[in-house]
Design a protein around this motif. Structure first.
Motif, short mmCIF file in Angstrom:
data_model
loop_
_atom_site.label_atom_id
_atom_site.label_comp_id
_atom_site.label_asym_id
_atom_site.label_seq_id
_atom_site.Cartn_x
_atom_site.Cartn_y
_atom_site.Cartn_z
N ILE B 10 89.72 16.04 84.10
CA ILE B 10 90.69 15.11 84.72
C ILE B 10 90.90 15.49 86.18
CG2 ILE B 10 93.09 14.32 84.70
CD1 ILE B 10 93.07 14.74 81.63
N VAL B 11 91.14 16.78 86.42
CA VAL B 11 91.40 17.25 87.79
C VAL B 11 90.21 16.94 88.70
CG1 VAL B 11 91.84 19.30 89.22
CG2 VAL B 11 93.03 19.02 87.04
N GLU B 12 89.01 17.13 88.18
CA GLU B 12 87.81 16.89 88.99
C GLU B 12 87.59 15.42 89.31
OE1 GLU B 12 85.17 20.76 87.54
OE2 GLU B 12 84.82 18.79 86.65
N GLN B 13 88.03 14.55 88.41
CA GLN B 13 87.78 13.12 88.60
C GLN B 13 88.75 12.46 89.56
OE1 GLN B 13 86.63 10.55 85.01
NE2 GLN B 13 87.20 12.46 84.04
N VAL B 14 89.93 13.05 89.73
CA VAL B 14 90.98 12.37 90.50
C VAL B 14 91.07 12.94 91.93
CG1 VAL B 14 93.44 11.81 90.60
CG2 VAL B 14 92.28 11.91 88.39
N ASP B 15 90.84 12.11 92.90
CA ASP B 15 90.99 12.50 94.30
C ASP B 15 92.40 13.01 94.56
OD1 ASP B 15 88.57 12.12 95.43
OD2 ASP B 15 89.08 10.30 96.53
N GLY B 16 92.52 14.19 95.14
CA GLY B 16 93.83 14.72 95.49
C GLY B 16 94.54 15.42 94.34
N ALA B 17 93.88 15.57 93.20
CA ALA B 17 94.52 16.29 92.08
C ALA B 17 94.57 17.78 92.39
CB ALA B 17 93.76 16.04 90.78
N ILE B 18 95.70 18.40 92.11
CA ILE B 18 95.89 19.84 92.35
C ILE B 18 95.72 20.61 91.03
CG2 ILE B 18 97.56 21.59 93.07
CD1 ILE B 18 98.89 19.27 94.75
N GLY B 19 96.16 20.01 89.93
CA GLY B 19 96.03 20.68 88.65
C GLY B 19 96.57 19.82 87.52
N ALA B 20 96.24 20.23 86.30
CA ALA B 20 96.74 19.53 85.12
C ALA B 20 97.12 20.57 84.07
CB ALA B 20 95.69 18.58 84.57
N SER B 33 94.57 23.72 84.11
CA SER B 33 93.42 23.80 85.01
C SER B 33 93.93 23.50 86.40
CB SER B 33 92.36 22.78 84.58
OG SER B 33 91.33 22.75 85.55
N ILE B 34 93.92 24.51 87.25
CA ILE B 34 94.49 24.38 88.60
C ILE B 34 93.37 24.59 89.62
CG2 ILE B 34 96.30 25.22 90.17
CD1 ILE B 34 97.49 24.22 87.54
N ARG B 35 93.31 23.74 90.63
CA ARG B 35 92.30 23.91 91.69
C ARG B 35 92.49 25.29 92.34
NH1 ARG B 35 90.71 18.21 93.98
NH2 ARG B 35 89.30 17.76 92.25
N PRO B 36 91.40 25.99 92.60
CA PRO B 36 91.50 27.39 93.08
C PRO B 36 92.33 27.56 94.36
CG PRO B 36 89.20 26.76 92.65
CD PRO B 36 90.02 25.53 92.46
N GLU B 88 107.08 17.86 70.89
CA GLU B 88 107.06 19.23 71.42
C GLU B 88 106.36 19.38 72.76
OE1 GLU B 88 106.27 22.84 68.71
OE2 GLU B 88 105.69 21.08 67.53
N PHE B 89 105.35 18.52 72.99
CA PHE B 89 104.47 18.77 74.14
C PHE B 89 104.29 17.55 75.06
CE2 PHE B 89 103.07 21.61 70.71
CZ PHE B 89 103.26 22.83 71.34
N PHE B 90 103.97 17.83 76.31
CA PHE B 90 103.65 16.78 77.28
C PHE B 90 102.54 17.26 78.21
CE2 PHE B 90 107.20 19.28 78.86
CZ PHE B 90 106.88 19.53 80.17
N MET B 91 101.89 16.31 78.89
CA MET B 91 100.87 16.70 79.86
C MET B 91 101.36 16.37 81.26
SD MET B 91 98.18 13.88 78.40
CE MET B 91 96.82 14.29 79.46
N VAL B 92 100.91 17.17 82.22
CA VAL B 92 101.36 17.05 83.61
C VAL B 92 100.14 17.00 84.51
CG1 VAL B 92 102.70 18.13 85.46
CG2 VAL B 92 103.36 18.50 83.07
N LEU B 93 100.14 16.07 85.44
CA LEU B 93 99.12 16.04 86.49
C LEU B 93 99.82 16.19 87.83
CD1 LEU B 93 96.12 15.56 87.31
CD2 LEU B 93 96.68 13.12 87.43
#
Lengths: 121, 121
Positions: B10-20, B33-36, B88-93
């Motif tokens: 997901i992070v790799e596909q989205v322009d400007g994504a910092i992490g998920a 998964s966070i951009r280095p 219990e859980f959620f996802m964050v971009l």
């Protein structure tokens, strides 16, 4: 144009819009334009979202990633789009789930400065 | 595919994504998964947003407009997009302000069921 006229124009332009409000963080609306057939308890919604927005603002401030600008919250039947105007006030657009979210966000952004100017007069 | 591999995609596909991240409402990430080169304090952000999301969920429940599905919060430098997975859980971009918000939201929605299935196994 008055607050209400400007809010009404936004509601009329956006497919699926239920209403638009200018509100204070104290939960008191300055003005609003709600579609006549709306079945929502807008008063309750206004108070609950004002409280919530104060929490969001606090979190954003803690994280130091710039001031809060826009918030959107989607639940099963409703999409709420919020744009901060200044330290005291924000605008809210209520949309049906399948309403035009993109146009709604755009019109809030487009009108924000006009509302800011009106709030300072 | 593991949690991390799917998040990375997901992070790799989205322009400007910092992490998920996949996170619990208790503030503890399951995986991320966070951009280095990211300069954010992701740990602090995770804890603060988990607390906030519990508040948002409470408000949405009070208003009875269906369960919480998606939340996005934009501040001066950062856009945070959140999708609820279960109780219990959620996802964050995490996105840069000018990142591809539309694609990010779409990919979260697209991947939600796969993450839900993985969480139940």
């Amino acid at each position: 144009m008055s607050f209400r006229e400007r809010l009404k124009k936004i509601v009329e332009q956006v497919d699926g819009a239920i209403g638009a409000l200018i509100m204070g963080y104290d939960g008191i609306p300055i003005d609003e334009s709600i579609r006549p057939n709306a079945s929502l308890d807008v008063q309750l919604l206004a108070v609950e979202y004002a409280t919530l927005l104060k929490e969001i603002k606090r979190t954003v401030d803690v994280l130091k990633t710039g001031g809060m600008e826009e918030v959107s919250i989607t639940s099963g039947e409703l999409r709420v789009v919020i744009r901060a105007l200044n330290e005291e006030f924000f605008m809210v657009l209520l949309l049906e789930k399948e309403g035009n979210f993109g146009l709604g966000r755009y019109l809030l952004r487009l009108n924000a400065q006009a509302f800011r100017d009106m709030l300072q007069d």
